[in-house]
Design an enzyme around this catalytic site. Structure first.
Site, PDB file in Angstrom:
ATOM      1  N   ASP A 157     -10.459  13.524 -13.668  1.00 19.99           N
ATOM      2  CA  ASP A 157     -10.072  14.450 -14.724  1.00 19.99           C
ATOM      3  C   ASP A 157     -10.656  13.972 -16.057  1.00 19.99           C
ATOM      4  OD1 ASP A 157      -8.250  14.224 -12.492  1.00 19.99           O
ATOM      5  OD2 ASP A 157      -6.864  15.556 -13.527  1.00 19.99           O
ATOM      6  N   GLU A 168      -3.540  23.523 -13.806  1.00 20.01           N
ATOM      7  CA  GLU A 168      -4.186  22.642 -12.829  1.00 20.01           C
ATOM      8  C   GLU A 168      -5.048  23.446 -11.855  1.00 20.01           C
ATOM      9  OE1 GLU A 168      -1.369  20.627 -10.331  1.00 20.01           O
ATOM     10  OE2 GLU A 168      -2.812  19.088  -9.749  1.00 20.01           O
ATOM     11  N   PRO A 219       0.838  -1.189   0.000  1.00 21.05           N
ATOM     12  CA  PRO A 219       0.000   0.000   0.000  1.00 21.05           C
ATOM     13  C   PRO A 219       0.879   1.247   0.000  1.00 21.05           C
ATOM     14  CG  PRO A 219      -0.074  -1.135   2.128  1.00 21.05           C
ATOM     15  CD  PRO A 219       0.696  -2.006   1.196  1.00 21.05           C
ATOM     16  N   ASP A 248      -3.125  13.174 -15.890  1.00 22.59           N
ATOM     17  CA  ASP A 248      -3.506  14.455 -15.300  1.00 22.59           C
ATOM     18  C   ASP A 248      -2.545  15.547 -15.736  1.00 22.59           C
ATOM     19  OD1 ASP A 248      -1.448  13.271 -13.746  1.00 22.59           O
ATOM     20  OD2 ASP A 248      -1.941  14.527 -12.029  1.00 22.59           O
ATOM     21  N   TRP A 288     -14.726  10.561  -9.371  1.00 24.69           N
ATOM     22  CA  TRP A 288     -13.602   9.861 -10.015  1.00 24.69           C
ATOM     23  C   TRP A 288     -14.078   8.497 -10.512  1.00 24.69           C
ATOM     24  CZ3 TRP A 288     -12.768  14.226  -7.694  1.00 24.69           C
ATOM     25  CH2 TRP A 288     -11.650  14.970  -8.015  1.00 24.69           C
ATOM     26  N   HIS A 345      -2.711  20.825 -17.406  1.00 25.48           N
ATOM     27  CA  HIS A 345      -3.692  19.923 -16.823  1.00 25.48           C
ATOM     28  C   HIS A 345      -4.977  20.196 -17.586  1.00 25.48           C
ATOM     29  CE1 HIS A 345      -2.560  17.962 -13.025  1.00 25.48           C
ATOM     30  NE2 HIS A 345      -3.837  17.778 -12.768  1.00 25.48           N
ATOM     31  N   ARG A 398       5.419  16.669 -13.885  1.00 24.01           N
ATOM     32  CA  ARG A 398       5.959  16.314 -12.569  1.00 24.01           C
ATOM     33  C   ARG A 398       5.946  14.782 -12.400  1.00 24.01           C
ATOM     34  NH1 ARG A 398       0.748  18.840  -9.950  1.00 24.01           N
ATOM     35  NH2 ARG A 398      -0.615  17.023  -9.859  1.00 24.01           N
ATOM     36  N   ASP A 399       6.343  14.349 -11.226  1.00 27.04           N
ATOM     37  CA  ASP A 399       6.411  12.900 -10.995  1.00 27.04           C
ATOM     38  C   ASP A 399       5.014  12.365 -10.672  1.00 27.04           C
ATOM     39  OD1 ASP A 399       6.134  14.273  -8.672  1.00 27.04           O
ATOM     40  OD2 ASP A 399       7.674  13.220  -7.559  1.00 27.04           O
ATOM     41  N   GLU A 400       4.156  12.440 -11.664  1.00 30.86           N
ATOM     42  CA  GLU A 400       2.803  11.949 -11.470  1.00 30.86           C
ATOM     43  C   GLU A 400       2.319  11.336 -12.782  1.00 30.86           C
ATOM     44  OE1 GLU A 400       0.476  14.342  -8.945  1.00 30.86           O
ATOM     45  OE2 GLU A 400      -1.373  13.241  -9.287  1.00 30.86           O
TER      46      GLU A 400
HETATM   47  C1  RAM Z   1      -3.840  15.592  -8.195  1.00 30.78           C
HETATM   48  C2  RAM Z   1      -4.122  16.084  -9.584  1.00 30.78           C
HETATM   49  C3  RAM Z   1      -5.109  15.219 -10.300  1.00 30.78           C
HETATM   50  C4  RAM Z   1      -6.333  15.000  -9.437  1.00 30.78           C
HETATM   51  C5  RAM Z   1      -5.928  14.442  -8.096  1.00 30.78           C
HETATM   52  C6  RAM Z   1      -7.094  14.277  -7.180  1.00 30.78           C
HETATM   53  O1  RAM Z   1      -3.048  14.478  -8.253  1.00 30.78           O
HETATM   54  O2  RAM Z   1      -4.621  17.375  -9.494  1.00 30.78           O
HETATM   55  O3  RAM Z   1      -5.464  15.836 -11.478  1.00 30.78           O
HETATM   56  O4  RAM Z   1      -7.253  14.155 -10.073  1.00 30.78           O
HETATM   57  O5  RAM Z   1      -5.001  15.293  -7.491  1.00 30.78           O
END
Ligand code: RAM
Length: 927
Positions: free
Chosen positions: A510, A773, A140, A497, A562, A794, A501-503
């Protein structure tokens, strides 16, 4: 010659796809007419001819399938109904149609598709790599309970560890002697990692980041290429480069590497047929050799390190000397994991030249590409042997003109190139990484770069552009551009999204809010078909849906707004592309997702199972709203109701009447519970925020008599805020539609054109070239928002694009009770004309062909509307015509014109029926 043409032949949304595994593929085509002014072109019947060769289809002999003349006006989603298709089978097809005068029309366009490997037993290739597969123990996300500061520190530690332990990319190679001319050759290939394949020194396919991102524990896509022209009699070299990609590279989860496995592997099966009919396979197995090469490492977040001194002149040719290379480790493949690629691959789509280069400090060169984009740069520079250039990327600059990289968090986004030192210009582009950026910094080189030293290479999933929108406001035109760039940068195999960045994750909230906008911007049918399968793959056994798809190490269900993507996306695709098969196929997924909520929430309010993350932190609410706190309970209940109402419509569309009734009743119960819990007798909703009113109105949750009051409170709040919005991700896409539907077009336009903070216009005034964003990503008062989460690319807040196309230009599709009018088979034109704009011009390439809608208002009180209804479609036009006005079509009184009929008058609206064709209406208001 007939004046109707049959064009745009597609199979499973693709032009001549290779290696598909859909057992009964579907066809579509479009009709076009070369007669300007011709109206009412319609198909009354079709006939599809499919056969094993071009000649057979042309002669009509020995066909595989002849549909016969089918009386039907359907030209999309027609299902192949011939004999069962075999692995590798190539089928050519064409179509004939009969028009409204029963004239037969044929086409010279001959299309084909080819089946991939349909059975596990088709595969004999083995995984090859440096070691056997070592799975990762799913753990987790331990950082969920950390404070923001601890989290950043934790992520930084992880990314340093990742960089320190990163390993070189892998090079795999084999040479094979072929003794005869090959007449047919295919390669079926995939990887645990990302790969690039070359044969005899030539790259196979223009696709990037293959095999794309799926939940590799459950599914791996393979790609199919026709490599016949690349092979030769004699020696042949096969080379494959393998990088970490999503499989083994750093991928969110808090900067963690190895999300799916500890090292990379490749799988390829080359199948040859010779002139004499004999066959041979070349497969990945223990006979391949492995080594390292110029790509010293490559990672999606960290960047690529390339040492050109290690290049071979004869890479992937038969001449390559591999005497010092090692043996690979081979192991059997579980072929049940493999499925054919669906949807488009990632490709390079554009090149941008920098608009300036500055030197904020000695030896630091900053290039501005003028556009926040996704991809990398191609470098053309000269350097001494072993010298290097370091390339860093960022979206914004610091006030002193240096790169602002803090918001990239741990994504170093740094490419390094070591020069060979050839004495001439060397050219470098990274292959296995991508960056989100507008600015590029070059340092550490021993030469002085100039403006032409680099070019921006834009990459994205190859989704052809579909929509064009232009109007009298430069601000709105820039907004449209920003929305499209946001999509371009974030539709990279999955809808992410953010790209920098590291995402860079497939956040479902979204995607659900932006999905409809996305369909206007580009043909996303294949792209979303693939991702929908990813959603189904990600569904938990309980029926719950995660926040992110493909799911990472997340083990809990997602948040309201979501998880609803599981219903909203299939519904959207069915309407836009007439794709009812998706509804049928994913019906069990959708009902399970809803039943999961129903079972857990017997009181019809969504209270249980919305707190992914355990501590409630992942119930995001109206994410990134500004100056408003919409009640999370209101949001949850509204989305629950909405998803159930859509499911009722889906059941009805599919003819599942009992279910339709069941979900309709459930919707009524949720609606009643919503009103009891949140709505006061005078129509106030708990929290009194814009999003609360917008969702209640848009999702039809209020009793009829309370709608005007709710609209009033909504407008009141906007006005109290000085004509500003306060909506976050969940409310924003519905805001302008709700105002428009409830008689406040004026306020909708006011928000659209607003330039002061917060608004779309505000970011544009600050020079934004993509959607941010956050509304306050950068403000004059505060500068940059908190760097721990502040992306400038974003798409969510760009979901207003839907309103521009659907309401302002007014291009909408009907659906029909069973979906028969969907896919813009019957178009609804509902232009929302308002003096805030003096003209609007839009077009949309629907699955039935190009639709246009344009209007202008002139000082003399004329309204003009021009529109195109593609052949084989019809339309309803709602045109504002006030009492006593006269309506002309191309200069003639409308009553006398063929193709258009006044159906009724609804207050100030005239409702017309339009046959296919071009129209030009003018309304002269009485003076
Ligand atoms: C962040 C970003 C993403 C969103 C989540 C909840 O990681 O803004 O777009 O969906 O939060």
């Amino acid at each position: 010659m007939s004046q109707i043409q049959i064009v745009h032949l597609r199979c499973e949304y693709a032009q001549n796809p290779l290696g598909i595994d859909v057992e009964q593929p579907r066809f579509s085509w479009q009709l076009a007419t070369s007669q300007p002014g011709r109206r009412g072109v319609r198909q009354t019947a079709y006939r599809i001819l499919a056969g094993p060769s071009q000649q057979q289809v042309e002669s009509g002999e020995d066909l595989l399938w002849d549909s016969g003349k089918v009386p039907s006006d359907q030209s999309i989603q027609i299902v192949y109904a011939g004999p069962a298709l075999r692995s590798r089978q190539r089928v050519y097809w064409t179509v004939q149609i009969w028009d409204e005068e029963d004239q037969r029309v044929t086409t010279n366009e001959l299309a084909y598709w080819e089946m991939g490997l349909l059975h596990a037993s088709d595969w004999s290739a083995e995984w090859i790599g440096s070691e056997v597969f070592r799975p990762v123990q799913t753990k987790p996300m331990e950082w969920l309970n950390l404070t923001p500061e601890q989290m950043i520190q934790h992520w930084q530690d992880l990314s340093q560890q990742a960089l320190a332990s990163i390993t070189p990319s892998t090079y795999l190679y084999k040479a094979v002697e072929l003794h005869q001319q090959v007449v047919r050759a295919r390669v079926y290939s995939t990887a645990r990692g990302i790969y690039q394949l070359a044969i005899n020194g030539q790259r196979v396919g223009a696709d990037l980041f293959r095999p794309g991102w799926t939940d590799y524990n459950q599914r791996l896509q393979y790609q199919t290429y026709d490599i016949t022209p690349l092979l030769q009699v004699g020696g042949n070299g096969f080379g494959l480069i393998l990088a970490d990609g999503w499989f083994a590279g750093v991928l969110s989860g808090g900067g963690q590497r190895h999300n799916y496995g500890m090292s990379t592997q490749a799988l390829l099966q080359i199948e040859l047929t010779y002139q004499d009919g004999s066959q041979q396979r070349i497969i990945s197995d223990a006979s391949w050799k492995i080594s390292h090469g110029p790509v010293r490492y490559a990672d999606l977040y960290l960047g690529e390190f390339y040492d050109a001194r290690l290049e071979w002149d004869d890479w992937a040719t038969a001449a390559l000397d591999v005497s010092s290379w090692s043996e690979v480790v081979a192991e059997p493949v579980d072929a049940a994991l493999l499925s054919a690629q669906i949807g488009p691959t990632v490709q390079r789509v554009l090149e941008l030249e920098p608009i300036s280069v500055q030197q904020p400090e000695a030896g630091v060169f900053i290039f501005d590409l003028g556009q926040n984009m996704v991809g990398w740069v191609r470098l053309r520079m000269q350097g001494g042997e072993g010298t290097r250039v370091r390339i860093r990327y960022s979206e914004m600059l610091n006030p002193d003109g240096t790169l602002y990289t803090t918001n990239l968090r741990t994504a170093c986004s740094t490419d390094t190139y070591i020069f060979k030192g050839t004495g001439t210009e060397e050219v470098y582009e990274p292959t296995f990484t991508f960056h989100g950026f507008r600015y590029v910094e070059l340092t550490e080189m021993d030469c002085t770069p100039v403006l032409s030293s680099l070019t921006g290479i834009v990459v994205q999933s190859a989704t052809p552009g579909a929509g064009h929108f232009e109007c009298s406001s430069p601000l709105v035109n820039q907004l449209v551009q920003n929305i499209q760039w946001g999509q371009r940068g974030n539709f990279l195999d999955v809808p992410t999204d953010c790209p920098q960045r590291d995402e860079r994750l497939g956040w479902a909230g979204d995607a659900q809010i932006f999905a409809r906008t996305a369909t206007y911007n580009a043909d996303v049918a294949g792209f979303f078909t693939k991702w929908l399968r990813d959603i189904a793959d990600a569904q938990f056994p309980s029926g719950g849906i995660p926040n992110i798809v493909p799911a990472l190490t997340e083990t809990s269900v997602g948040a309201p707004g979501w998880v609803d993507v599981a219903i909203i996306l299939p519904w959207t695709l069915s309407r836009v592309y007439g794709d009812l098969r998706l509804l049928e196929q994913y019906y069990p997924m959708m009902t399970r997702a809803i039943e999961f909520l129903t079972i857990n929430n017997p009181q019809h309010l969504w209270r249980a199972q919305r707190n992914g993350g355990g501590n409630g932190a992942w119930d995001f609410g109206d994410w990134l709203s500004i100056d408003a706190q919409t009640s999370k309970d209101v949001l949850a209940d509204a989305f629950y109701a909405y998803s159930v109402s859509l499911l009722a419509s889906i059941a009805e569309t599919l003819g599942k009447d009992e279910d339709a009734q069941k979900y309709q009743e459930l919707f009524q119960q949720i609606k009643a519970a919503f009103n009891a819990a949140h709505v006061s007798a005078d129509g106030h909703i708990t929290g009194d925020t814009q999003t609360a009113y917008v969702l209640a109105l848009s999702f039809h949750l209020l009793p009829e008599e309370l709608r005007p009051a709710a609209t009033h409170y909504l407008v009141d709040d906007i006005q109290r805020k000085g004509g500003h919005l306060s909506t976050g991700f969940l409310g924003v896409g519905h805001l302008l539609p709700a105002l428009t539907e409830h008689g406040r077009l004026d306020i909708a336009y006011q928000l659209l054109l607003q330039e002061s903070f917060p608004s779309w216009g505000y970011s544009i005034r600050q020079g934004a070239t993509t959607i941010w964003e956050r509304w306050d990503g950068w403000t004059e008062e505060k500068g940059f928002q908190d760097a721990s989460m502040n992306s400038f690319n974003h798409y969510s807040l760009g979901s207003v694009g839907d309103w521009l196309f659907r309401y302002v230009a007014g291009i909408e599709t009907d659906s029909g009770q069973h979906g028969e009018r969907s896919g813009y088979k019957h178009i609804l034109f509902q232009p929302h004309i308002h003096p805030a704009l003096s003209f609007v011009k839009a077009s949309y390439d629907s699955i039935h062909g190009r639709i246009t809608s344009a209007w202008d208002l002139n000082d003399a009180g004329f309204i003009h509307w021009r529109g195109t209804v593609p052949p084989n479609t019809t339309a309803t036009l709602l045109l504002p015509v006030c009492e006593g006005a006269s309506v002309l079509e191309s200069g003639d009184p409308i009553e006398e014109v063929a193709g258009i009929t006044l159906l009724k008058r609804e207050g100030e609206l005239h409702v017309y029926h339009l046959e296919s064709g071009d129209y030009h209406l003018s309304v002269k208001q009485p003076s």
